[in-house]
Design an enzyme around this catalytic site. Structure first.
Site, PDB file in Angstrom:
ATOM      1  N   PRO A 261       0.959   1.503  -1.984  1.00 53.02           N
ATOM      2  CA  PRO A 261       1.381   1.985  -3.307  1.00 53.02           C
ATOM      3  C   PRO A 261       2.389   3.117  -3.188  1.00 53.02           C
ATOM      4  O   PRO A 261       2.182   4.073  -2.437  1.00 53.02           O
ATOM      5  CB  PRO A 261       0.073   2.466  -3.930  1.00 53.02           C
ATOM      6  N   CYS A 262       3.485   2.983  -3.936  1.00 54.05           N
ATOM      7  CA  CYS A 262       4.597   3.921  -3.773  1.00 54.05           C
ATOM      8  C   CYS A 262       4.608   5.037  -4.806  1.00 54.05           C
ATOM      9  O   CYS A 262       5.380   5.983  -4.679  1.00 54.05           O
ATOM     10  CB  CYS A 262       5.923   3.165  -3.828  1.00 54.05           C
ATOM     11  N   GLN A 263       3.763   4.956  -5.844  1.00 51.43           N
ATOM     12  CA  GLN A 263       3.851   5.948  -6.919  1.00 51.43           C
ATOM     13  C   GLN A 263       3.619   7.363  -6.420  1.00 51.43           C
ATOM     14  O   GLN A 263       4.152   8.324  -6.971  1.00 51.43           O
ATOM     15  CB  GLN A 263       2.844   5.610  -8.024  1.00 51.43           C
TER      16      GLN A 263
END
Length: 482
Positions: free
Chosen positions: A164-166
């Protein structure tokens, strides 16, 4: 007769039995409220007995079949016993954009890891025999091998995924590993360290290069780039070299300007070279020119485009714009009316009221094509891009079966890794496996930004670190990501 999946076994639905709303919800893996919604909409036949709705299983079978309803699959062990020549496992698989690209390049995953229910449905709809697991933090290395249906001691060649890049995105709060999604990143690295694949591929957003994180080297204070430093340090401790760069997917045949960090880690002392571009913006270096949006969507039937709509109050402004234009191309009075208070704020704001150009690559696809700051309007039609156009831009095959509602599909496709980028990654790894010499193009710009490869990044990070440490000098530091 339709059936539903539970614990990887097929359970026939007895058509003569009656079910409560709660039991139907368990069958469909939805909330009881959703079942009642299906009843109100007339999609599920039911009968009111006292204060309860009762449903016949035959009617539930009819609903599943007629609506082509896909029940969220449980985890499942891979159904094929054969051990492939190249053993590859996929994590944070999403709608499998990276997986498709890797397979086209010669590396096929035999296990997928995903928690999103719509993505899990998509995975099984397209690969019913694949091994499937969920939350990466809940599986031991032994569990992973079991679901991949691999004999004990099987050597894993490649593990790949985009955590996950958030937690690292420049558009978010950038809490890095203090964010639960950042911890998934560390779980992934620890799993790599335990399973010891020969190669590990980690894809992420540009913000990873500068995401702050407190380090002991900075006396516990957050430092720009600290998150990536921490990641590299862990990978090196597990015995991996790390090479990375920020890659524009358009340079690899994708009709989209999408820049992502790709780290390729290799067990041992040798580094994997950078990806080999196949395209350039105007054909420099003797390569093909960037693929345009128009080329990507050519042949799609205009009458079969599934899409959401812009509200009428915003269409008023889109109708004044041509392909390739945005709010800045409106008359002055309409600019102020369209942008409101945002008109007086700084920044380029080029994503507002943006029409794509047929002759250029698409900008980065997002998870919703009609959000005010990231509009993705069709070049000639007064609507957002369709899910079919989204899929073409990301490189998905036309026969790929996405599951979920329209907004669910936009999200799946928008979050995917461009297929063409995945293909370039696979080819680079296979070339390295075969010990082939890779011809690197001197001075080729992989992205719009400078100092995005691990060597230049290391130099910049050392300079930042020096400023934090009062008396340390660059030659005394031991980052050494080479």
């Amino acid at each position: 007769m339709k059936s539903f999946v539970k614990e990887s076994r097929v359970i026939p639905l007895n058509a003569e039995e009656l079910l409560s709303v709660s039991e139907v919800a368990q069958h469909l893996k939805v909330t009881e409220q959703q079942v009642r919604t299906f009843i109100r909409q007339g999609k599920l036949k039911s009968e009111r007995i006292g204060k309860q709705w009762i449903l016949n299983k035959s009617h539930l079978n009819e609903f599943i079949q007629s609506a082509q309803y896909t029940i969220e699959p449980d985890d499942q062990v891979r159904k094929d016993d054969a051990v492939p020549e190249i053993v590859a496992l996929s994590f944070f698989s999403g709608a499998m954009g990276l997986d498709i690209g890797m397979e086209l390049g010669g590396i096929k995953s035999i296990l997928a890891c995903e928690v999103d229910k719509h993505c899990r449905k998509t995975i099984i709809a397209n690969h019913p025999d694949i091994g499937l697991i969920g939350d990466i933090g809940k599986y031991s290395p032994g569990d992973v091998l079991k679901y991949a249906n691999l004999p004990k001691g099987t050597k894993i060649d490649v593990i790949f995924g985009g955590p996950p890049c958030q937690a690292f995105s420049t558009a978010g709060k950038r809490r890095a590993f203090e964010d639960e999604r950042g911890n998934y990143f560390l779980n992934f690295i620890d799993l790599i360290g335990s399973l010891k694949p020969t190669y590990a591929v980690i894809e992420n957003v540009r913000g990873l290069l500068s995401a702050p994180y407190p380090l002991k080297e900075t006396f516990g204070n957050p430092i720009k780039g600290g998150a990536l430093f921490y990641i590299i340090k862990k990978l090196k401790a597990y015995g991996y070299t790390v090479s990375f760069n920020l890659y524009n997917s358009a340079n690899f045949g994708s009709p989209q300007i999408r820049e992502r960090v790709v780290m390729i880690c290799k067990l041992g002392k040798e580094k994997v070279p950078y990806l080999t571009p196949t395209h350039s913006e105007t054909g420099e270096f003797g390569l093909k020119k960037w693929k345009s949006f128009g080329e990507a969507v050519m042949g799609l039937d205009p009458k079969e485009q599934e899409h959401i709509n812009f509200p009428e109050k915003r269409l008023k402004f889109f109708r004044h714009l041509e392909g390739g234009q945005n709010w800045r191309d409106l008359p002055q009075d309409l600019q102020i009316e369209a942008m409101g208070k945002s008109y007086y704020l700084g920044g380029g704001k080029t994503g507002f009221f943006r029409r794509l150009s047929m002759d250029k690559p698409s900008p980065t696809l997002v998870t919703h094509p009609a959000m005010p700051a990231t509009d993705l309007c069709h070049p000639t039609e007064d609507r957002p891009l369709s899910v079919q156009e989204y899929a073409r831009v990301q490189g998905f095959p036309d026969n790929w079966k996405f599951q979920g509602k329209t907004l669910d599909i936009y999200k799946q496709v928008g979050n995917a890794v461009p297929v063409e980028l995945g293909t370039a990654i696979a080819r680079t790894i296979l070339q390295d496996m075969a010990k082939e010499n890779v011809h690197l193009l001197k001075d080729f710009k992989f992205s719009r930004y400078k100092n995005t490869d691990e060597k230049a990044w290391e130099k910049d990070f050392k300079n930042i670190l020096v400023k934090v440490q009062d008396e340390k000098r660059p030659e005394q530091l031991t980052l050494d990501v080479s």
